[in-house]
Scaffold this motif. Structure first.
Motif, mmCIF file in Angstrom:
data_model
loop_
_atom_site.group_PDB
_atom_site.id
_atom_site.type_symbol
_atom_site.label_atom_id
_atom_site.label_comp_id
_atom_site.label_asym_id
_atom_site.label_seq_id
_atom_site.Cartn_x
_atom_site.Cartn_y
_atom_site.Cartn_z
ATOM 1 N N ARG A 152 15.449 6.202 -25.803
ATOM 2 C CA ARG A 152 16.012 4.939 -25.938
ATOM 3 C C ARG A 152 16.009 4.172 -27.066
ATOM 4 N NH1 ARG A 152 13.949 0.304 -26.126
ATOM 5 N NH2 ARG A 152 11.867 0.997 -25.660
ATOM 6 N N ARG A 153 15.100 4.337 -27.997
ATOM 7 C CA ARG A 153 14.982 3.755 -29.165
ATOM 8 C C ARG A 153 15.863 4.429 -30.344
ATOM 9 N NH1 ARG A 153 9.623 1.791 -31.626
ATOM 10 N NH2 ARG A 153 11.071 0.598 -32.719
ATOM 11 N N PHE A 154 15.954 5.769 -29.929
ATOM 12 C CA PHE A 154 16.621 6.630 -31.005
ATOM 13 C C PHE A 154 18.099 6.126 -30.648
ATOM 14 C CE2 PHE A 154 19.048 10.592 -31.989
ATOM 15 C CZ PHE A 154 18.353 10.837 -33.310
ATOM 16 N N GLU A 155 18.502 6.217 -29.478
ATOM 17 C CA GLU A 155 20.072 6.044 -29.045
ATOM 18 C C GLU A 155 20.341 4.697 -29.329
ATOM 19 O OE1 GLU A 155 23.863 6.541 -27.814
ATOM 20 O OE2 GLU A 155 22.268 8.116 -28.469
ATOM 21 N N ASN A 156 19.590 3.588 -29.067
ATOM 22 C CA ASN A 156 19.666 2.225 -29.627
ATOM 23 C C ASN A 156 19.994 2.107 -31.250
ATOM 24 O OD1 ASN A 156 19.667 1.165 -26.923
ATOM 25 N ND2 ASN A 156 17.688 0.589 -27.198
ATOM 26 N N GLY A 157 19.327 2.801 -31.806
ATOM 27 C CA GLY A 157 19.413 2.881 -33.393
ATOM 28 C C GLY A 157 20.553 3.624 -33.639
ATOM 29 N N ARG A 158 20.720 4.888 -33.091
ATOM 30 C CA ARG A 158 22.192 5.332 -33.291
ATOM 31 C C ARG A 158 23.074 4.658 -33.077
ATOM 32 N NH1 ARG A 158 25.958 7.593 -31.965
ATOM 33 N NH2 ARG A 158 25.900 7.252 -29.879
ATOM 34 N N GLY A 159 23.422 3.972 -31.879
ATOM 35 C CA GLY A 159 24.342 3.032 -31.821
ATOM 36 C C GLY A 159 24.869 1.978 -32.679
ATOM 37 N N LEU A 164 29.424 5.077 -30.138
ATOM 38 C CA LEU A 164 29.504 5.562 -29.083
ATOM 39 C C LEU A 164 28.162 6.471 -28.789
ATOM 40 C CD1 LEU A 164 33.248 6.773 -29.185
ATOM 41 C CD2 LEU A 164 32.446 5.013 -27.799
ATOM 42 N N PRO A 165 27.651 6.659 -27.456
ATOM 43 C CA PRO A 165 26.655 7.375 -27.121
ATOM 44 C C PRO A 165 26.958 8.910 -27.330
ATOM 45 C CG PRO A 165 27.630 6.396 -25.155
ATOM 46 C CD PRO A 165 28.538 6.095 -26.312
ATOM 47 N N MET A 166 25.681 9.502 -27.429
ATOM 48 C CA MET A 166 25.921 10.899 -27.592
ATOM 49 C C MET A 166 24.871 11.593 -26.830
ATOM 50 S SD MET A 166 24.097 11.784 -31.270
ATOM 51 C CE MET A 166 22.393 12.517 -31.361
ATOM 52 N N ALA A 167 24.992 13.050 -26.572
ATOM 53 C CA ALA A 167 24.176 13.847 -25.760
ATOM 54 C C ALA A 167 23.381 14.457 -26.575
ATOM 55 C CB ALA A 167 24.917 14.656 -24.918
ATOM 56 N N PRO A 168 22.020 14.030 -27.107
ATOM 57 C CA PRO A 168 21.198 14.475 -27.893
ATOM 58 C C PRO A 168 20.308 15.617 -27.286
ATOM 59 C CG PRO A 168 20.420 12.506 -27.437
ATOM 60 C CD PRO A 168 21.600 12.543 -26.773
ATOM 61 N N ASP A 169 20.683 16.736 -27.077
ATOM 62 C CA ASP A 169 20.054 17.981 -26.617
ATOM 63 C C ASP A 169 18.727 18.223 -26.682
ATOM 64 O OD1 ASP A 169 22.380 18.319 -25.247
ATOM 65 O OD2 ASP A 169 23.059 19.794 -26.254
ATOM 66 N N PHE A 170 18.603 18.117 -28.099
ATOM 67 C CA PHE A 170 17.131 18.445 -28.921
ATOM 68 C C PHE A 170 16.080 17.428 -28.504
ATOM 69 C CE2 PHE A 170 19.611 15.800 -31.789
ATOM 70 C CZ PHE A 170 18.472 15.087 -32.481
ATOM 71 N N LEU A 171 16.677 16.205 -27.807
ATOM 72 C CA LEU A 171 15.662 15.296 -27.577
ATOM 73 C C LEU A 171 15.438 15.368 -26.058
ATOM 74 C CD1 LEU A 171 17.445 11.980 -29.107
ATOM 75 C CD2 LEU A 171 15.407 13.505 -29.938
ATOM 76 N N ASN A 172 15.911 16.285 -25.426
ATOM 77 C CA ASN A 172 15.732 15.974 -23.868
ATOM 78 C C ASN A 172 14.342 16.913 -23.544
ATOM 79 O OD1 ASN A 172 18.026 14.853 -23.130
ATOM 80 N ND2 ASN A 172 19.153 16.661 -23.254
#
Length: 172
Positions: A152-159, A164-172
Motif C-alpha cells: 500500500r505504501r509503495f503503491e501510494n508513493g509510486r502513484g 496509474l497503478p501497476m502490478a508489482p509482481d515482485f511485491l506479492n
C-alpha cells in the motif's frame, strides 16, 4: 543496479542551481560506476524522504524502490537462495521439465511447489536482511510481516510520481 558495499563513501554531489551546475552534475553522474550511482540515489532518496521534500509514502517508495533493485541483485549471492535454486533446478530435471518450460496450472508436483514456497521465503528474508543492513528496519519488518501495508505504501508513493497503478509482481 549494483549493490554498493555498506559504508562505502559516495561522491558529494551538490544540488544544481543553474544550467551549468546541472550539466556538471550530469557529467559527474555519467562518470560514476553502478555501485556509486545506486549509493548516491539511495542517499538522495533518503534525504528527500527524511526532510519531507516529498510526501511520506512517496519517500517510502523512493527508498524501497532503489533498495529492492539493489537487494534483488544481492540475493543472487545469498547461500540459502542459491542452494534452494539449485534444488529447484535439479527437481525440474529429475521430473523431465525442459529448460525454459513451465508446468501448467495444477501440473507441478507438490514437492516442487513446497520447494518454491521455501525459495520465495528465503528470497524475502534475504531482501529484509538487505533492508536492515542499509538501516531500514521498519521497511524490513513491513516487507516480512505486513506485506499489505508495504504494498500500500509503495503503491501510494509510486502513484505520486507515476499516476496509474501497476502490478508489482515482485511485491506479492
Amino acid at each position: 543496479m549494483k549493490k554498493p558495499r555498506p559504508g562505502k563513501s559516495t561522491p558529494n554531489l551538490p544540488s544544481p542551481s543553474s544550467e551549468g551546475e546541472l550539466r556538471e552534475l550530469a557529467s559527474r553522474l555519467a562518470d560514476m560506476d553502478d555501485n556509486a550511482l545506486d549509493a548516491q540515489l539511495l542517499v538522495t532518496f533518503r534525504e528527500a524522504r527524511d526532510n519531507g521534500t516529498v510526501p511520506a509514502d512517496a519517500g517510502f517508495f523512493l527508498v524501497a524502490h532503489i533498495l529492492l533493485a539493489m537487494a534483488d541483485e544481492a540475493i543472487a549471492e545469498d547461500a540459502q537462495v542459491l542452494e534452494l535454486g539449485r534444488e529447484l533446478e535439479k527437481m525440474e530435471q529429475d521430473y523431465g521439465l525442459l529448460e525454459d518450460a513451465a508446468w501448467g496450472s495444477g501440473e507441478a508436483p507438490e514437492e516442487w511447489e513446497a520447494l518454491c514456497r521455501q525459495y520465495d521465503i528465503a528470497c524475502d528474508e534475504a531482501r529484509a536482511t538487505f533492508f536492515r543492513e542499509y538501516g531500514e528496519q521498519e521497511m524490513a519488518e513491513l516487507f516480512l510481516h505486513d506485506r499489505a501495508s508495504f504494498i500500500r505504501r509503495f503503491e501510494n508513493g509510486r502513484g505520486f510520481f507515476h499516476g496509474l497503478p501497476m502490478a508489482p509482481d515482485f511485491l506479492n
